[in-house]
Design a protein around this motif. Structure first.
Motif, short mmCIF file in Angstrom:
data_model
loop_
_atom_site.label_atom_id
_atom_site.label_comp_id
_atom_site.label_asym_id
_atom_site.label_seq_id
_atom_site.Cartn_x
_atom_site.Cartn_y
_atom_site.Cartn_z
N VAL A 188 -9.97 -2.71 -3.06
CA VAL A 188 -9.20 -3.92 -3.36
C VAL A 188 -7.94 -3.58 -4.13
CG1 VAL A 188 -9.21 -6.10 -4.63
CG2 VAL A 188 -11.20 -5.45 -3.27
N GLU A 189 -8.09 -2.82 -5.21
CA GLU A 189 -6.94 -2.51 -6.06
C GLU A 189 -5.92 -1.63 -5.32
OE1 GLU A 189 -8.99 -2.78 -10.48
OE2 GLU A 189 -8.82 -0.82 -9.53
N ASN A 195 0.07 -6.69 2.51
CA ASN A 195 0.00 -8.03 3.10
C ASN A 195 -1.29 -8.23 3.89
OD1 ASN A 195 0.47 -6.41 5.28
ND2 ASN A 195 2.33 -7.43 5.96
N LEU A 196 -2.35 -7.51 3.48
CA LEU A 196 -3.64 -7.66 4.15
C LEU A 196 -4.22 -9.06 3.92
CD1 LEU A 196 -5.45 -4.27 3.39
CD2 LEU A 196 -4.19 -4.93 5.45
N LYS A 197 -4.90 -9.57 4.93
CA LYS A 197 -5.61 -10.83 4.81
C LYS A 197 -7.03 -10.57 4.30
CE LYS A 197 -3.03 -12.83 8.68
NZ LYS A 197 -3.11 -13.38 10.05
N LEU A 198 -7.70 -11.64 3.84
CA LEU A 198 -9.04 -11.47 3.30
C LEU A 198 -9.99 -10.90 4.34
CD1 LEU A 198 -9.63 -14.64 1.06
CD2 LEU A 198 -8.81 -12.37 0.41
N GLU A 199 -9.85 -11.32 5.59
CA GLU A 199 -10.70 -10.79 6.65
C GLU A 199 -10.52 -9.28 6.80
OE1 GLU A 199 -8.66 -13.30 6.87
OE2 GLU A 199 -9.81 -15.07 7.50
N GLU A 200 -9.29 -8.81 6.59
CA GLU A 200 -9.00 -7.38 6.71
C GLU A 200 -9.56 -6.61 5.52
OE1 GLU A 200 -4.84 -8.07 7.16
OE2 GLU A 200 -4.89 -7.76 9.33
N PHE A 201 -9.50 -7.21 4.32
CA PHE A 201 -10.16 -6.60 3.16
C PHE A 201 -11.66 -6.48 3.40
CE2 PHE A 201 -6.36 -7.70 0.61
CZ PHE A 201 -6.27 -6.56 -0.17
N ALA A 202 -12.27 -7.54 3.91
CA ALA A 202 -13.70 -7.53 4.17
C ALA A 202 -14.06 -6.43 5.16
CB ALA A 202 -14.14 -8.90 4.69
N PHE A 203 -13.22 -6.26 6.19
CA PHE A 203 -13.47 -5.22 7.19
C PHE A 203 -13.42 -3.83 6.55
CE2 PHE A 203 -13.57 -3.17 11.22
CZ PHE A 203 -12.70 -2.10 11.14
N LEU A 228 -5.33 -11.95 -5.88
CA LEU A 228 -4.37 -11.22 -5.06
C LEU A 228 -2.97 -11.83 -5.17
CD1 LEU A 228 -6.59 -10.65 -1.91
CD2 LEU A 228 -5.70 -8.87 -3.42
N GLN A 229 -2.90 -13.15 -5.23
CA GLN A 229 -1.59 -13.79 -5.37
C GLN A 229 -0.93 -13.37 -6.68
OE1 GLN A 229 -1.18 -18.04 -6.40
NE2 GLN A 229 0.12 -18.24 -4.59
N ASP A 230 -1.69 -13.35 -7.78
CA ASP A 230 -1.12 -12.95 -9.07
C ASP A 230 -0.63 -11.52 -9.04
OD1 ASP A 230 -1.53 -15.41 -10.21
OD2 ASP A 230 -3.38 -14.87 -11.25
N LYS A 231 -1.42 -10.61 -8.44
CA LYS A 231 -1.02 -9.20 -8.38
C LYS A 231 0.24 -9.05 -7.54
CE LYS A 231 -4.29 -7.20 -10.77
NZ LYS A 231 -4.01 -6.48 -12.03
N ARG A 232 0.29 -9.73 -6.41
CA ARG A 232 1.43 -9.59 -5.51
C ARG A 232 2.70 -10.19 -6.10
NH1 ARG A 232 -2.14 -11.07 -0.07
NH2 ARG A 232 -3.01 -8.97 0.19
#
Length: 281
Positions: A188-189, A195-203, A228-232
């Motif tokens: 995650v970090e 610009n990954l989506k949550l589905e791509e993180f899960a994968f 993720l929004q805060d980090k970005r």
């Protein structure tokens, strides 16, 4: 309620981040449960008023007879005025690298990260009062000298508290050192500002989307979308502050489909338009 990024909001925009930093914080109005994202460990030497901090698993209240050492993280702060209608504390921030260097030099324990603790209560005394007085006098020094003195003063207060509280304080200092990230957290970090989506993180984590969301909340303490929004947005802020790229150049890199959505989210978090930050950089 807007999240305050501390100590960044206290530092001058044209200076690089310091690994030791002092700030005199004064208020004339009560602040209740302010959301704080603390990116460095911090001494809060309270001079006038009362302070309460809510952590994930505890809360603590101190007055001018006590001070706090607080680990980095996301906390809720309540700061209350005293009878003098003012709140005043001296904040002393230090990086993990400074902490490790101190422990390597002064620790008598074998390396042990210890149990994670959010805070350590310090009883104010005459020595600490004198120490704070010398910090105040440093404000009149040229910057090159004050930077050198700050290194000395950090060693001084840490050594004094080590002598005062002994192994209890030493073990707390070890608990401030970041533990090695889990594979989930590293994934995650390591991709937080892509610009990954949550589905791509899960994968990438070999998990279903629902399992990923549950694991994320357990690991980070908030929803993946908000985190993720805060980090970005913070990364985007840092890029724009350098003045080499504009919002139009970067919004796609941070997962926003159009510039207006990026600009709206940026202004909500930081209170200014990204174009204004670029102009002033």
């Amino acid at each position: 309620m807007q999240v305050e990024n501390i100590p960044q909001i206290y530092q001058q925009e044209d200076r690089q981040a310091d690994d030791l930093f002092i700030y005199d914080y004064k208020m004339t109005e009560d602040v209740v449960k302010s959301k704080v994202q603390l990116s460095m460990n911090m001494f809060s030497f309270l001079q006038v008023g009362k302070k309460q901090v809510h952590f994930a698993d505890a809360s603590v209240m101190v007055n001018k007879e006590q001070s706090l050492l607080i680990r980095q993280g996301n906390w809720l702060w309540t700061e209350l005025l005293d009878n003098d209608d003012i709140y005043y504390c001296k904040l002393f921030f230090f990086s993990e690298s400074r902490l490790k260097a101190f422990l390597e030099k002064h620790s008598s324990l074998e390396y042990n990260q210890g149990n994670e603790q959010s805070f350590f209560i310090i009883e104010n005394d005459a020595y600490i009062a004198s120490f704070l007085g010398t910090l105040s006098q440093m404000a009149a020094m040229p910057e090159s000298y004050s930077t050198q003195m700050l290194t000395i003063k950090f060693e001084e207060i840490m050594t004094y508290l080590l002598a005062k509280y002994g192994e209890q304080f030493e073990r707390y200092l070890y608990s401030l050192i970041s533990k090695e990230s889990s594979p989930f957290r590293k994934t995650v970090e390591g991709n937080a500002c892509s610009n990954l989506k949550l589905e791509e993180f899960a994968f990438l984590c070999n998990m279903s989307l629902s399992s990923f969301k549950r694991k994320f909340i357990s690991e980070f303490g908030e929803s993946p979308g908000k985190w993720l929004q805060d980090k970005r947005l913070q990364k985007a802020y840092d890029l724009l502050l350098q003045g080499e790229r504009t919002a139009s150049d970067i919004y796609l890199d941070f997962g926003y489909g159009n510039l207006s959505n990026f600009s709206a989210a940026f202004k909500t978090k930081f209170g200014i338009n990204p174009s204004d930050l670029h102009r002033n950089s």
